[in-house]
Motif scaffolding. Structure first.
Motif, PDB file in Angstrom:
ATOM      1  N   LYS A   1     130.978   6.108  17.773  1.00  0.00           N
ATOM      2  CA  LYS A   1     129.656   5.928  18.380  1.00  0.00           C
ATOM      3  C   LYS A   1     129.272   7.241  19.052  1.00  0.00           C
ATOM      4  O   LYS A   1     129.701   7.540  20.171  1.00  0.00           O
ATOM      5  N   LEU A   2     128.476   8.035  18.366  1.00  0.00           N
ATOM      6  CA  LEU A   2     128.102   9.337  18.902  1.00  0.00           C
ATOM      7  C   LEU A   2     127.203   9.176  20.121  1.00  0.00           C
ATOM      8  O   LEU A   2     126.424   8.236  20.219  1.00  0.00           O
ATOM      9  N   SER A   3     127.307  10.112  21.029  1.00  0.00           N
ATOM     10  CA  SER A   3     126.481  10.080  22.237  1.00  0.00           C
ATOM     11  C   SER A   3     125.976  11.486  22.530  1.00  0.00           C
ATOM     12  O   SER A   3     126.540  12.479  22.087  1.00  0.00           O
ATOM     13  N   GLY A   4     124.888  11.528  23.283  1.00  0.00           N
ATOM     14  CA  GLY A   4     124.321  12.818  23.647  1.00  0.00           C
ATOM     15  C   GLY A   4     122.885  12.939  23.192  1.00  0.00           C
ATOM     16  O   GLY A   4     122.381  12.133  22.406  1.00  0.00           O
ATOM     17  N   PRO A   5     122.188  13.955  23.669  1.00  0.00           N
ATOM     18  CA  PRO A   5     120.756  14.084  23.383  1.00  0.00           C
ATOM     19  C   PRO A   5     120.435  14.259  21.908  1.00  0.00           C
ATOM     20  O   PRO A   5     119.387  13.786  21.447  1.00  0.00           O
ATOM     21  N   GLN A   6     121.296  14.925  21.139  1.00  0.00           N
ATOM     22  CA  GLN A   6     121.000  15.104  19.721  1.00  0.00           C
ATOM     23  C   GLN A   6     121.076  13.776  18.964  1.00  0.00           C
ATOM     24  O   GLN A   6     120.227  13.490  18.114  1.00  0.00           O
ATOM     25  N   GLU A   7     122.080  12.962  19.269  1.00  0.00           N
ATOM     26  CA  GLU A   7     122.162  11.661  18.596  1.00  0.00           C
ATOM     27  C   GLU A   7     121.025  10.748  19.037  1.00  0.00           C
ATOM     28  O   GLU A   7     120.433  10.034  18.221  1.00  0.00           O
ATOM     29  N   ASP A   8     120.678  10.760  20.310  1.00  0.00           N
ATOM     30  CA  ASP A   8     119.550   9.943  20.786  1.00  0.00           C
ATOM     31  C   ASP A   8     118.256  10.329  20.066  1.00  0.00           C
ATOM     32  O   ASP A   8     117.471   9.475  19.647  1.00  0.00           O
ATOM     33  N   ALA A   9     118.041  11.627  19.916  1.00  0.00           N
ATOM     34  CA  ALA A   9     116.820  12.092  19.258  1.00  0.00           C
ATOM     35  C   ALA A   9     116.854  11.788  17.761  1.00  0.00           C
ATOM     36  O   ALA A   9     115.810  11.484  17.167  1.00  0.00           O
ATOM     37  N   ARG A  10     118.037  11.878  17.166  1.00  0.00           N
ATOM     38  CA  ARG A  10     118.137  11.531  15.736  1.00  0.00           C
ATOM     39  C   ARG A  10     117.781  10.062  15.524  1.00  0.00           C
ATOM     40  O   ARG A  10     117.024   9.716  14.606  1.00  0.00           O
ATOM     41  N   VAL A  11     118.296   9.189  16.360  1.00  0.00           N
ATOM     42  CA  VAL A  11     118.013   7.758  16.237  1.00  0.00           C
ATOM     43  C   VAL A  11     116.520   7.489  16.419  1.00  0.00           C
ATOM     44  O   VAL A  11     115.916   6.709  15.665  1.00  0.00           O
ATOM     45  N   ALA A  12     115.896   8.137  17.374  1.00  0.00           N
ATOM     46  CA  ALA A  12     114.459   7.943  17.598  1.00  0.00           C
ATOM     47  C   ALA A  12     113.642   8.475  16.427  1.00  0.00           C
ATOM     48  O   ALA A  12     112.653   7.860  16.006  1.00  0.00           O
ATOM     49  N   SER A  13     114.052   9.601  15.872  1.00  0.00           N
ATOM     50  CA  SER A  13     113.363  10.163  14.708  1.00  0.00           C
ATOM     51  C   SER A  13     113.512   9.245  13.510  1.00  0.00           C
ATOM     52  O   SER A  13     112.548   9.009  12.762  1.00  0.00           O
ATOM     53  N   SER A  14     114.711   8.716  13.334  1.00  0.00           N
ATOM     54  CA  SER A  14     114.976   7.812  12.219  1.00  0.00           C
ATOM     55  C   SER A  14     114.116   6.559  12.316  1.00  0.00           C
ATOM     56  O   SER A  14     113.578   6.075  11.307  1.00  0.00           O
ATOM     57  N   LYS A  15     113.968   6.033  13.527  1.00  0.00           N
ATOM     58  CA  LYS A  15     113.130   4.842  13.712  1.00  0.00           C
ATOM     59  C   LYS A  15     111.682   5.135  13.342  1.00  0.00           C
ATOM     60  O   LYS A  15     111.000   4.311  12.720  1.00  0.00           O
ATOM     61  N   ARG A  16     111.201   6.309  13.707  1.00  0.00           N
ATOM     62  CA  ARG A  16     109.820   6.673  13.390  1.00  0.00           C
ATOM     63  C   ARG A  16     109.617   6.718  11.867  1.00  0.00           C
ATOM     64  O   ARG A  16     108.608   6.237  11.350  1.00  0.00           O
ATOM     65  N   GLN A  17     110.599   7.276  11.158  1.00  0.00           N
ATOM     66  CA  GLN A  17     110.492   7.298   9.698  1.00  0.00           C
ATOM     67  C   GLN A  17     110.587   5.885   9.116  1.00  0.00           C
ATOM     68  O   GLN A  17     109.806   5.500   8.239  1.00  0.00           O
ATOM     69  N   LYS A  18     111.538   5.115   9.625  1.00  0.00           N
ATOM     70  CA  LYS A  18     111.746   3.760   9.120  1.00  0.00           C
ATOM     71  C   LYS A  18     110.495   2.908   9.272  1.00  0.00           C
ATOM     72  O   LYS A  18     110.130   2.144   8.361  1.00  0.00           O
TER      73      LYS A  18
END
Length: 494
Positions: free
Chosen positions: A141-158
């Protein structure tokens, strides 16, 4: 004579009226109809039709017939008709990664700051992230600002590219050039009675794949410096193999859906093959399976989905074709995931054609073509196999397995043809946690399928069922399969 002419004329008028009404009882069966939007799959023609004909939107009223050529038109048509019978005819290419003005959206449009791929890669590089293990693996379970931003970006695409398909829908391509690209159609969990035909699906590209450092990780001491305890840069778990990039989207996901027929379609990665995105970490995290994966499956059937037929379609130039059953631990798949695959063409596909858990799956008259060069040699250790694969530099997908026999699966393979360069029956079917598998009449490289060549625990042939759902289809002898499939499979051939 005049009475006879009048009778014939009245009969013709009646037939035309019946066709116009679109009632499923009047539609042609087995997909044979002057208007493929009105065609249905007859009862007992594969698992999709086990409970009766799959009619899709064949009963659509005039106001629920749509011709669409943009994402907005497509989405609006699905929403307007909801679960009523509807026919959606696709004209030209629909790009699902587009705004309402049909302008293509790309990574820049979806990215949420501070995400940046290079920064993400540095943050979770095995050389640093893998130094400390949790229960024998790197923290997954990755943590940190880069993973948080990746997840948010992925949701926007999804939110943009994933399109839900409601019940009682027929989606068909017009002519020979209909395409749906850069997105993911999802059928289920509450959708049923869906037909998709005569469409080329391409490039469900995930701009934000995630790195899973624990996927396939193992303490393998054949690798120099690999051990559980960290000592220094040359010795510790960061020098052990494992880790994979995982992407989000299939071209079609039958996610709990029921009574689905996919026919005369094609599936591939378009012009953004994953071969263009090689591994980014150094050895031992640079094996070919550690490429930066931007494409997931082609057609996955999961989460309690049931009664699906995939026929006369082409799967090409991709690694993992599709899953039937997504997890060994599923609580909803037992007694479901019943799927028929027939007369499909698999060319340069690496694995999962399909990989099956739980379901009764009938696989007949399919044609599989690939190259097994680059597979592991069971006589060598993992480290040497890794080195050999890097030296081999395979040009296409390594055919690792066609049929994957997973937990509680019951695959009935019949009269398929496998042309596997540098391979044999060991790649045609692979035991992936299953116990039963049967083949009748298939051919591998011109010779009968040989279960003695299978690697791993033996599989018994008592699958507990025998196919009966052939409809009007005739099972071809294996000798006739390649020519028949190549001439008929794919869009533009109805």
């Amino acid at each position: 004579m005049k009475k006879n002419v009048l009778a014939v004329s009245l009969a013709a008028i009646g037939l035309l009226a019946a066709c116009a009404s679109g009632g499923p009882e009047k539609a042609a069966v087995a997909g044979k109809s002057a208007d493929i939007g009105r065609a249905v799959l007859a009862a007992n023609d594969g698992w999709a039709a086990a409970e009766g004909a799959v009619t899709g939107g064949s009963a659509a009223k005039a106001e629920n017939e749509f011709t669409v050529s943009t994402r907005k038109e497509f989405v609006d048509a699905l929403a307007k008709a909801a679960n009523a019978s509807k026919i959606i005819r696709v004209k030209g290419t629909i790009n699902l990664s587009a705004d309402d003005n049909n302008k293509e959206l790309t990574e820049k449009d979806y990215t949420v700051a501070p995400y940046n791929f290079n920064d993400y890669m540095k943050a979770y590089a095995p050389a640093t992230w893998n130094q400390n293990l949790v229960k024998g693996r790197p923290e997954r379970k990755l943590s940190g600002p880069q993973e948080d931003a990746r997840v948010a970006s992925s949701k926007r695409q999804k939110d943009r590219i994933v399109i839900q398909v409601p019940s009682n829908t027929t989606i068909v391509g017009l002519g020979k050039d209909a395409k749906i690209v850069k997105g993911n159609l999802v059928i289920g969990p509450d959708s049923e009675n869906v037909i998709i035909r005569n469409i080329a699906f391409e490039d469900a590209f995930d701009y934000f794949p995630g790195w899973d450092p624990g996927d396939s990780f193992k303490i393998d001491k054949s690798y120099p410096g690999c051990q559980e305890a960290f000592v220094d840069a040359k010795t510790g778990p960061q020098n052990c193999p494992g880790g994979r990039w995982n992407s989000e989207y299939d071209l079609i996901s039958v996610n709990g859906g029921k009574r689905v027929w996919i026919d005369h379609c094609s599936f591939n990665d378009g012009d953004r093959s994953d071969k263009l995105f090689p591994p980014v970490f150094p050895f031992p995290h640079n094996e070919i399976t550690q490429k930066v994966q931007h494409h997931d499956g082609m057609v996955d059937v999961t989460n309690g989905a049931n009664f699906v037929t995939i026929s006369n379609s082409v799967f090409k130039d991709h690694d993992k074709a599709f899953l039937i059953g997504g997890s060994d631990s599923s609580k909803v798949d037992t007694g479901k995931l019943n799927v028929t695959l027939h007369n499909n063409y698999f060319e340069n596909v690496g694995q999962r054609m399909p990989r099956v858990r739980f379901g009764k799956v009938h696989v007949y008259n399919n044609y599989f073509v690939g190259d097994a060069a680059g597979n592991d040699d069971p006589k060598l250790d993992s480290y040497q196999n890794h080195l050999n694969t890097l030296k081999a530099k395979p040009a296409g997908s390594i055919l690792r397995q066609a049929l994957g026999v997973g937990k509680d699966s019951a695959i009935y393979s019949e009269a398929n043809v496998f042309d596997i360069k540098n391979g044999n029956s060991a790649q045609a079917a692979v035991n992936m946690g299953g116990t039963v598998f049967v083949d009748v009449g298939s051919v591998v490289n011109g010779k009968p399928f040989d279960s003695k060549e299978l690697i791993g625990k033996p599989l018994t042939p008592d699958v507990g069922w025998k196919p009966t759902l052939y409809g009007v289809n005739k099972v071809l002898p294996a000798s006739d399969v390649p020519a028949a499939v190549k001439s008929n499979a794919g869009p533009g051939k109805l």
